[in-house]
Design a protein around this motif. Structure first.
Motif, PDB file in Angstrom:
ATOM      1  N   ASN A  56     -13.688   0.649  10.332  1.00  0.00           N
ATOM      2  CA  ASN A  56     -13.146  -0.097   9.191  1.00  0.00           C
ATOM      3  C   ASN A  56     -13.092   0.730   7.915  1.00  0.00           C
ATOM      4  O   ASN A  56     -12.203   0.538   7.091  1.00  0.00           O
ATOM      5  CB  ASN A  56     -13.955  -1.369   8.943  1.00  0.00           C
ATOM      6  CG  ASN A  56     -13.692  -2.431   9.990  1.00  0.00           C
ATOM      7  OD1 ASN A  56     -12.769  -2.324  10.791  1.00  0.00           O
ATOM      8  ND2 ASN A  56     -14.516  -3.456  10.000  1.00  0.00           N
ATOM      9  N   VAL A  57     -14.050   1.642   7.728  1.00  0.00           N
ATOM     10  CA  VAL A  57     -14.052   2.458   6.512  1.00  0.00           C
ATOM     11  C   VAL A  57     -13.426   3.839   6.731  1.00  0.00           C
ATOM     12  O   VAL A  57     -13.328   4.632   5.805  1.00  0.00           O
ATOM     13  CB  VAL A  57     -15.462   2.596   5.872  1.00  0.00           C
ATOM     14  CG1 VAL A  57     -16.031   1.240   5.520  1.00  0.00           C
ATOM     15  CG2 VAL A  57     -16.403   3.388   6.731  1.00  0.00           C
ATOM     16  N   GLY A  58     -13.007   4.118   7.957  1.00  0.00           N
ATOM     17  CA  GLY A  58     -12.281   5.354   8.224  1.00  0.00           C
ATOM     18  C   GLY A  58     -13.112   6.541   8.674  1.00  0.00           C
ATOM     19  O   GLY A  58     -12.705   7.684   8.487  1.00  0.00           O
ATOM     20  N   VAL A  59     -14.267   6.289   9.307  1.00  0.00           N
ATOM     21  CA  VAL A  59     -15.099   7.378   9.828  1.00  0.00           C
ATOM     22  C   VAL A  59     -14.973   7.402  11.353  1.00  0.00           C
ATOM     23  O   VAL A  59     -15.392   6.456  12.018  1.00  0.00           O
ATOM     24  CB  VAL A  59     -16.586   7.204   9.437  1.00  0.00           C
ATOM     25  CG1 VAL A  59     -17.444   8.294  10.071  1.00  0.00           C
ATOM     26  CG2 VAL A  59     -16.752   7.219   7.931  1.00  0.00           C
ATOM     27  N   GLN A 114      -5.228   6.395   8.330  1.00  0.00           N
ATOM     28  CA  GLN A 114      -4.890   5.696   7.087  1.00  0.00           C
ATOM     29  C   GLN A 114      -6.097   5.594   6.151  1.00  0.00           C
ATOM     30  O   GLN A 114      -5.965   5.139   5.028  1.00  0.00           O
ATOM     31  CB  GLN A 114      -4.367   4.286   7.388  1.00  0.00           C
ATOM     32  CG  GLN A 114      -3.063   4.251   8.142  1.00  0.00           C
ATOM     33  CD  GLN A 114      -1.878   4.650   7.290  1.00  0.00           C
ATOM     34  OE1 GLN A 114      -1.816   4.331   6.121  1.00  0.00           O
ATOM     35  NE2 GLN A 114      -0.953   5.358   7.886  1.00  0.00           N
ATOM     36  N   GLY A 115      -7.288   5.994   6.618  1.00  0.00           N
ATOM     37  CA  GLY A 115      -8.490   5.930   5.787  1.00  0.00           C
ATOM     38  C   GLY A 115      -9.306   4.667   5.971  1.00  0.00           C
ATOM     39  O   GLY A 115     -10.221   4.397   5.213  1.00  0.00           O
ATOM     40  N   GLY A 116      -8.986   3.876   7.000  1.00  0.00           N
ATOM     41  CA  GLY A 116      -9.736   2.661   7.277  1.00  0.00           C
ATOM     42  C   GLY A 116      -8.831   1.456   7.429  1.00  0.00           C
ATOM     43  O   GLY A 116      -7.608   1.527   7.234  1.00  0.00           O
ATOM     44  N   LEU A 117      -9.435   0.338   7.767  1.00  0.00           N
ATOM     45  CA  LEU A 117      -8.682  -0.873   8.097  1.00  0.00           C
ATOM     46  C   LEU A 117      -7.914  -1.445   6.911  1.00  0.00           C
ATOM     47  O   LEU A 117      -6.765  -1.855   7.050  1.00  0.00           O
ATOM     48  CB  LEU A 117      -9.629  -1.929   8.678  1.00  0.00           C
ATOM     49  CG  LEU A 117      -8.977  -3.195   9.212  1.00  0.00           C
ATOM     50  CD1 LEU A 117      -7.998  -2.874  10.337  1.00  0.00           C
ATOM     51  CD2 LEU A 117     -10.034  -4.174   9.687  1.00  0.00           C
ATOM     52  N   LYS A 177      -2.694  -2.564   4.423  1.00  0.00           N
ATOM     53  CA  LYS A 177      -1.830  -2.484   3.245  1.00  0.00           C
ATOM     54  C   LYS A 177      -0.517  -1.796   3.588  1.00  0.00           C
ATOM     55  O   LYS A 177       0.550  -2.195   3.127  1.00  0.00           O
ATOM     56  CB  LYS A 177      -2.501  -1.690   2.119  1.00  0.00           C
ATOM     57  CG  LYS A 177      -3.525  -2.441   1.339  1.00  0.00           C
ATOM     58  CD  LYS A 177      -4.048  -1.496   0.250  1.00  0.00           C
ATOM     59  CE  LYS A 177      -5.256  -2.051  -0.435  1.00  0.00           C
ATOM     60  NZ  LYS A 177      -5.820  -1.089  -1.408  1.00  0.00           N
ATOM     61  N   ASN A 178      -0.586  -0.755   4.388  1.00  0.00           N
ATOM     62  CA  ASN A 178       0.595   0.029   4.736  1.00  0.00           C
ATOM     63  C   ASN A 178       1.438  -0.597   5.846  1.00  0.00           C
ATOM     64  O   ASN A 178       2.536  -0.142   6.106  1.00  0.00           O
ATOM     65  CB  ASN A 178       0.196   1.449   5.137  1.00  0.00           C
ATOM     66  CG  ASN A 178      -0.375   2.210   3.960  1.00  0.00           C
ATOM     67  OD1 ASN A 178       0.063   2.050   2.830  1.00  0.00           O
ATOM     68  ND2 ASN A 178      -1.377   3.027   4.225  1.00  0.00           N
ATOM     69  N   LYS A 179       0.908  -1.629   6.504  1.00  0.00           N
ATOM     70  CA  LYS A 179       1.635  -2.310   7.576  1.00  0.00           C
ATOM     71  C   LYS A 179       2.674  -3.281   7.035  1.00  0.00           C
ATOM     72  O   LYS A 179       3.506  -3.758   7.772  1.00  0.00           O
ATOM     73  CB  LYS A 179       0.675  -3.073   8.486  1.00  0.00           C
ATOM     74  CG  LYS A 179       0.004  -2.205   9.523  1.00  0.00           C
ATOM     75  CD  LYS A 179       1.028  -1.566  10.394  1.00  0.00           C
ATOM     76  CE  LYS A 179       0.768  -1.789  11.841  1.00  0.00           C
ATOM     77  NZ  LYS A 179       1.651  -0.965  12.664  1.00  0.00           N
ATOM     78  N   ARG A 180       2.615  -3.622   5.766  1.00  0.00           N
ATOM     79  CA  ARG A 180       3.540  -4.618   5.184  1.00  0.00           C
ATOM     80  C   ARG A 180       4.945  -4.134   5.188  1.00  0.00           C
ATOM     81  O   ARG A 180       5.338  -3.069   5.068  1.00  0.00           O
ATOM     82  CB  ARG A 180       3.137  -4.962   3.756  1.00  0.00           C
ATOM     83  CG  ARG A 180       1.830  -5.677   3.725  1.00  0.00           C
ATOM     84  CD  ARG A 180       1.524  -6.016   2.313  1.00  0.00           C
ATOM     85  NE  ARG A 180       0.134  -6.417   2.219  1.00  0.00           N
ATOM     86  CZ  ARG A 180      -0.403  -6.859   1.139  1.00  0.00           C
ATOM     87  NH1 ARG A 180       0.275  -6.953   0.043  1.00  0.00           N
ATOM     88  NH2 ARG A 180      -1.661  -7.215   1.119  1.00  0.00           N
ATOM     89  N   PHE A 228      -3.867   3.092  18.359  1.00  0.00           N
ATOM     90  CA  PHE A 228      -4.005   2.172  17.226  1.00  0.00           C
ATOM     91  C   PHE A 228      -5.237   2.501  16.391  1.00  0.00           C
ATOM     92  O   PHE A 228      -5.206   2.396  15.172  1.00  0.00           O
ATOM     93  CB  PHE A 228      -4.030   0.704  17.682  1.00  0.00           C
ATOM     94  CG  PHE A 228      -5.350   0.251  18.225  1.00  0.00           C
ATOM     95  CD1 PHE A 228      -6.297  -0.331  17.387  1.00  0.00           C
ATOM     96  CD2 PHE A 228      -5.662   0.393  19.571  1.00  0.00           C
ATOM     97  CE1 PHE A 228      -7.526  -0.755  17.881  1.00  0.00           C
ATOM     98  CE2 PHE A 228      -6.890  -0.029  20.070  1.00  0.00           C
ATOM     99  CZ  PHE A 228      -7.825  -0.599  19.219  1.00  0.00           C
ATOM    100  N   MET A 229      -6.310   2.957  17.047  1.00  0.00           N
ATOM    101  CA  MET A 229      -7.521   3.310  16.308  1.00  0.00           C
ATOM    102  C   MET A 229      -7.314   4.597  15.524  1.00  0.00           C
ATOM    103  O   MET A 229      -7.758   4.715  14.378  1.00  0.00           O
ATOM    104  CB  MET A 229      -8.718   3.432  17.238  1.00  0.00           C
ATOM    105  CG  MET A 229     -10.033   3.573  16.489  1.00  0.00           C
ATOM    106  SD  MET A 229     -11.461   3.611  17.567  1.00  0.00           S
ATOM    107  CE  MET A 229     -11.501   1.923  18.116  1.00  0.00           C
TER     108      MET A 229
END
Length: 159
Positions: A95-98, A148-151, A156-159, A141-142
């Motif tokens: 979720n946080v991009g690690v 993208q740097g996290g969930l 946000k970019n999926k819109r 997908f992961m």
């Protein structure tokens, strides 16, 4: 990805990753200064952007706080490579991009502070001696969420 491996053992819980007394903070910079402090108070000074944490079994066990992967991200860890991970920590880190890479046998391959190379496309880790080990390949997908740097950024970019 190429960087130094910082090796830790089994059952590294979220209180070891970032002690509970720092849960009043939520920003990467502050949390990073306390990353792995219980085992190595100077870890944040030694770890460079792009380095890796290499660990044994059950990394991220304990309480389900997002502060732990935020601290890892803040200190510059490009991925955590371990024998296995606690389930909730795995989700929080994604979720946080690690990136978390599950690599059975990694502890025998890598020495502390050794430079290793991680090939995400081929799901391999190569040691300085040239030995290679495979890790469980992440689904597309992961990888997209992590890239993208996290969930939140991903959504946000999926819109």
């Amino acid at each position: 990805m190429k960087g130094r491996a910082w090796k830790f053992g089994d059952d590294i819980d979220t209180d070891i990753i970032v002690p509970g007394r720092y849960l009043i903070y939520t920003d990467e910079e502050t949390l990073s200064k306390h990353c792995m402090e219980g085992l190595d108070p100077d870890f944040y000074k030694k770890c460079s952007k792009g380095d890796f944490i290499v660990a044994g079994k059950n990394f991220g066990c304990g309480s389900s706080r997002e502060h732990a992967p935020i601290a890892l991200k803040g200190v510059g860890v490009s991925a955590v490579i371990a024998e296995s991970f606690a389930r909730i920590f795995y989700r929080n880190a994604t979720n946080v991009g690690v990136p978390l890479l599950e690599a059975p046998g990694i502890g025998k391959l890598v020495e502390n502070e050794e430079i290793i190379e991680v090939d995400m496309e081929n799901a391999t880790i190569t040691s300085e001696s040239g030995e290679t080990i495979e890790f469980k390949k992440l689904p597309p997908f992961m990888l997209e969420i992590l890239n993208q740097g996290g969930l939140i950024e991903y959504l946000k970019n999926k819109r």
